[in-house]
Design an enzyme around this catalytic site. Structure first.
Site, mmCIF file in Angstrom:
data_model
loop_
_atom_site.group_PDB
_atom_site.id
_atom_site.type_symbol
_atom_site.label_atom_id
_atom_site.label_comp_id
_atom_site.label_asym_id
_atom_site.label_seq_id
_atom_site.Cartn_x
_atom_site.Cartn_y
_atom_site.Cartn_z
ATOM 1 N N LYS A 56 0.937 -1.257 0.069
ATOM 2 C CA LYS A 56 -0.046 -0.152 0.183
ATOM 3 C C LYS A 56 0.970 1.347 0.043
ATOM 4 C CE LYS A 56 -4.214 -1.811 0.005
ATOM 5 N NZ LYS A 56 -5.038 -1.442 -1.115
ATOM 6 N N ASP A 62 -0.101 -0.334 -4.659
ATOM 7 C CA ASP A 62 -1.559 0.094 -4.829
ATOM 8 C C ASP A 62 -1.644 1.322 -4.221
ATOM 9 O OD1 ASP A 62 -4.211 0.022 -4.990
ATOM 10 O OD2 ASP A 62 -4.605 -1.595 -3.501
ATOM 11 N N LYS A 95 -12.754 -8.351 -7.883
ATOM 12 C CA LYS A 95 -13.299 -8.956 -6.374
ATOM 13 C C LYS A 95 -14.608 -9.409 -6.554
ATOM 14 C CE LYS A 95 -10.074 -5.866 -4.362
ATOM 15 N NZ LYS A 95 -9.851 -4.423 -3.399
#
Length: 330
Positions: free
Chosen positions: A107, A138, A214
């Site tokens: 992240k 990300d 997802k």
């Protein structure tokens, strides 16, 4: 088929799972579990999502609990480690929760942190994984185009596998991809798929090199499988910080894809202190099995949300069920 609301509520269990590290600004993850004819399933849209968006997650729960899963092409799914926006000194401890993982998603662009923090974290991950490891980052759509270009230049020395959702809009992704094309670093789209009115828009615009999909936000295993097929792009299947039940939904999606070039973001059961099954789908030797977990009554009872949170979630189920029923009736 949409089951009756009474059938959903009859088996509904609202749980509250403590997390090992703050992620997405939360330390507790709440979810509703249902038991359908095909087994246990999960409804866990993030609390800030409105009912229209959350209804897709209920469609996914119904799809997994009341419909047979597609044919599987594999029985184990390779997974990446998920690295929250922790200080570089904590990187080794986080990676230890993902034994055998050869890939890490890091992240970046965390509010309140700097690019220097991102560089230090990514450097520490690269050093821990070694030159053969795969490092992806990300940004959760938190950079503008100029910020993204600058950040990718700063992170490029760490041999990035790809950059996930660096900017918010499809147009921004198109422009950024044009600017950094010469660097050979692929762009992956996540929010531009799962939060878009047209999940194929990013592929049609040539705004990304691959998709992050997802199952819950996209309406279930079957819906997500169709999106990947129609996009014509490689896909990474990821979780939405689900319990092991929701992770199993993602594992069946990953197993159904004919090609699976990238390690998947389905190792996130490692982010929970406890889970709803005696055998959580935590990574072993860098992968997880494609199985439906057996939900433990004792664990569910121990993780039961309090009365106020339980009623909040059951009310949400009722509202989203009306939306799903209405959409089917149209």
């Amino acid at each position: 088929m949409v089951p009756e609301l009474a059938d959903l509520l009859a088996t509904a269990r609202v749980v509250s799972l403590p997390m090992t590290t703050r992620f997405r600004g939360i330390t507790i993850r709440e979810a509703v579990l249902f038991e359908g004819p095909e087994g246990w399933t999960e409804f866990s849209p993030f609390v800030e999502y409105d009912d229209a968006e959350a209804a897709s997650w209920l469609r996914a729960a119904i799809d997994f609990g009341w419909r047979t899963t597609p044919t599987s092409h594999r029985d184990r799914i390779p997974v990446n480690a998920t690295m929250p926006a922790v200080p570089a000194r904590d990187v080794d401890a986080v990676l230890a929760r993902y034994p055998g993982a050869r890939t890490a998603k890091v992240k970046v662009a965390e509010p309140g942190q700097t690019l220097a923090d991102d560089v230090a974290r990514v450097r520490a991950v690269r050093e821990a994984l070694g030159p053969e490891g795969r490092v992806r980052v990300d940004a959760n759509a938190l950079w503008n185009v100029d910020e993204a270009e600058h950040a990718i230049h700063a992170l490029a020395p760490f041999d990035l596998e790809y950059v996930e959702q660096p900017c918010a809009t499809v147009d921004e992704l198109v422009e950024l991809r044009r600017r950094i094309h010469y660097m050979g670093i692929p762009i992956a789209a996540d929010e531009s798929v799962r939060k878009a009115s047209d999940p194929l828009a990013v592929a049609k615009a040539g705004a990304a090199d691959l998709l992050v999909v997802k199952a819950q936000p996209l309406g279930g295993v079957h819906a997500a499988q169709r999106i990947v097929a129609e996009s014509g792009l490689p896909a990474v299947v990821s979780s939405a910080i689900d319990t092991s039940v929701g992770i199993a939904m993602g594992a069946y999606l990953a197993a159904a894809l004919p090609e699976l070039e990238f390690d998947c973001g389905l190792g996130t059961a490692a982010m929970f202190v406890n889970d709803v099954t005696e055998e959580p789908l935590r990574p072993e030797n860098g992968s997880i099995p494609v199985v439906r977990p057996t939900v433990s009554t004792n664990r569910v009872d121990a993780l039961r949300a309090d009365a106020d949170r339980t009623e909040w979630w059951l009310d949400r189920v009722r509202r989203c069920h009306r939306i799903v029923e209405h959409s089917v009736a149209l």
